[in-house]
Write an enzyme that holds these catalytic residues in place. Structure first.
Site, PDB file in Angstrom:
ATOM      1  N   LYS A   1       5.379   4.405   4.820  1.00 60.10           N
ATOM      2  CA  LYS A   1       6.095   3.363   4.063  1.00 60.10           C
ATOM      3  C   LYS A   1       6.440   3.848   2.645  1.00 60.10           C
ATOM      4  O   LYS A   1       7.473   3.475   2.088  1.00 60.10           O
ATOM      5  CB  LYS A   1       5.314   2.053   4.093  1.00 60.10           C
ATOM      6  CG  LYS A   1       5.412   1.394   5.489  1.00 60.10           C
ATOM      7  CD  LYS A   1       4.713   0.068   5.590  1.00 60.10           C
ATOM      8  CE  LYS A   1       4.730  -0.546   6.989  1.00 60.10           C
ATOM      9  NZ  LYS A   1       5.978  -1.143   7.415  1.00 60.10           N
TER      10      LYS A   1
ATOM     11  N   TYR B   1       0.823  -1.218   0.000  1.00 61.08           N
ATOM     12  CA  TYR B   1       0.000   0.000   0.000  1.00 61.08           C
ATOM     13  C   TYR B   1       0.857   1.268   0.000  1.00 61.08           C
ATOM     14  O   TYR B   1       0.326   2.369  -0.107  1.00 61.08           O
ATOM     15  CB  TYR B   1      -1.070   0.000   1.098  1.00 61.08           C
ATOM     16  CG  TYR B   1      -0.639  -0.241   2.521  1.00 61.08           C
ATOM     17  CD1 TYR B   1       0.322   0.545   3.139  1.00 61.08           C
ATOM     18  CD2 TYR B   1      -1.257  -1.237   3.284  1.00 61.08           C
ATOM     19  CE1 TYR B   1       0.686   0.342   4.466  1.00 61.08           C
ATOM     20  CE2 TYR B   1      -0.904  -1.456   4.606  1.00 61.08           C
ATOM     21  CZ  TYR B   1       0.081  -0.661   5.193  1.00 61.08           C
ATOM     22  OH  TYR B   1       0.439  -0.868   6.500  1.00 61.08           O
TER      23      TYR B   1
END
Ligand code: HXC
Length: 265
Positions: A163, A148
């Site tokens: 991330k 994601y």
């Protein structure tokens, strides 16, 4: 480097090494002869990993610390060097996560996850690569992200943004540090059978079945197979591989179901 035993005498730090994927990577590294430093918030959990490693004849050190604190990160690297004389690798595995719609997420909730995942990864990467530069030995950094980071996912705005930042950091530093023989890569595991991920991401049986049905391979990842992939990316035999991401998710992100197509076979 001994190409038959590439991990012998190499020191590798694993953050969040007291449980889940981090513990699996730490144990796998010990199995192939590395000296392992596990760093994280819970000393009890770290000692559990050290006991597993020492029980298999590996050398290991636990350093309780919080990746959100840059001074504690530097002290952790100093302790690793004091004990083992050098650092050859880093696994940025420490993470924090919970599902929450972005519109309802408090600044503190955003901050807790971004500080752990994005800032913590930068602090650890900075401290370790400075040590590698001083050694003049090169080295490898591996950061654990999730798919994601590039496709996004509702309920994960803090984690997905952090991330994605780690992926951009990896690609940027891969270029900056390649002349020093330091390479950086990411691994993106899909749903993995660990207590932490389960509690945060599929707390009920219904949630678990929903996640499972999203994986074309029809199963969760085993932490040990994620560890195998991590060893591949840290191995000096992959020394030409840098700035990349290896996705290990049973086809989950590519297989997003939109139309009702029968499964072949
Ligand atoms: C809503 C929450 C929350 C939740 C915390 N917060 N948990 N909000 N839902 N479930 C909010 C709090 O209300 C608070 O904001 C702020 O976050 C900080 O909370 P603290 O309790 O002080 O937590 P803190 O210890 O600072 O950090 C929270 C955390 C932590 C980072 C999530 O629990 C942690 O480090 N967990 C590690 C374990 C973990 O999460 N493992 C799962 C990783 S799985 P307010 O405004 O109230 O003060 C993973 C896999 C992804 O990453 C990929 C899958 C494919």
């Amino acid at each position: 480097m001994n190409s038959a035993q590439p991990y012998t005498d190499r020191t590798i730090i694993v953050t969040g090494g007291g449980s889940g994927i981090g513990q699996a990577i730490a144990v796998a590294l010990g199995d192939v002869g590395a000296r392992v430093v596990v760093a994280g918030r819970s000393e009890d959990k770290l000692q559990e990993t050290v006991a597993l490693l020492v029980g298999k004849g590996a050398e290991a050190l636990a350093v309780p610390m919080n990746v959100r604190d840059p001074e504690a990160v530097q002290l952790m690297v100093d302790r690793a060097v004091e004990r083992f004389g050098r650092v050859d690798g880093l696994v940025n595995n420490a993470a924090g996560n919970f599902i929450c719609p972005g519109i309802d997420l408090s600044p503190n909730g955003w901050g807790a996850v971004v500080d752990t995942v994005l800032n913590g990864t930068f602090y650890c990467t900075r401290a370790v690569t400075r040590q590698m530069r001083a050694q003049g030995t090169g080295g490898a950094v591996l950061s654990v992200i999730a798919s994601y980071a590039w496709h996004g996912h509702p309920g994960t705005v803090h984690s997905a943004a952090a991330k994605a930042g780690v992926l951009a950091m990896t690609r940027t530093l891969a270029v900056e540090l390649a002349p020093m023989g330091i390479r950086l890569n990411c691994i993106a595991p899909g749903p993995t059978e660990t207590e932490g991920a389960g509690a945060a991401l599929w707390p009920t049986e219904e949630d678990r079945q929903r996640v499972l049905s999203s994986v074309p391979a029809g199963r969760f990842a085993d932490p040990a197979e994620v560890a195998d992939a991590a060893l591949f990316l840290l191995d000096p035999r992959t020394s030409y591989l840098t700035g990349d991401v290896l996705t290990l998710d049973g086809g989950q992100w590519l297989g997003k179901k939109v139309y009702g197509v029968p499964t072949p076979g």
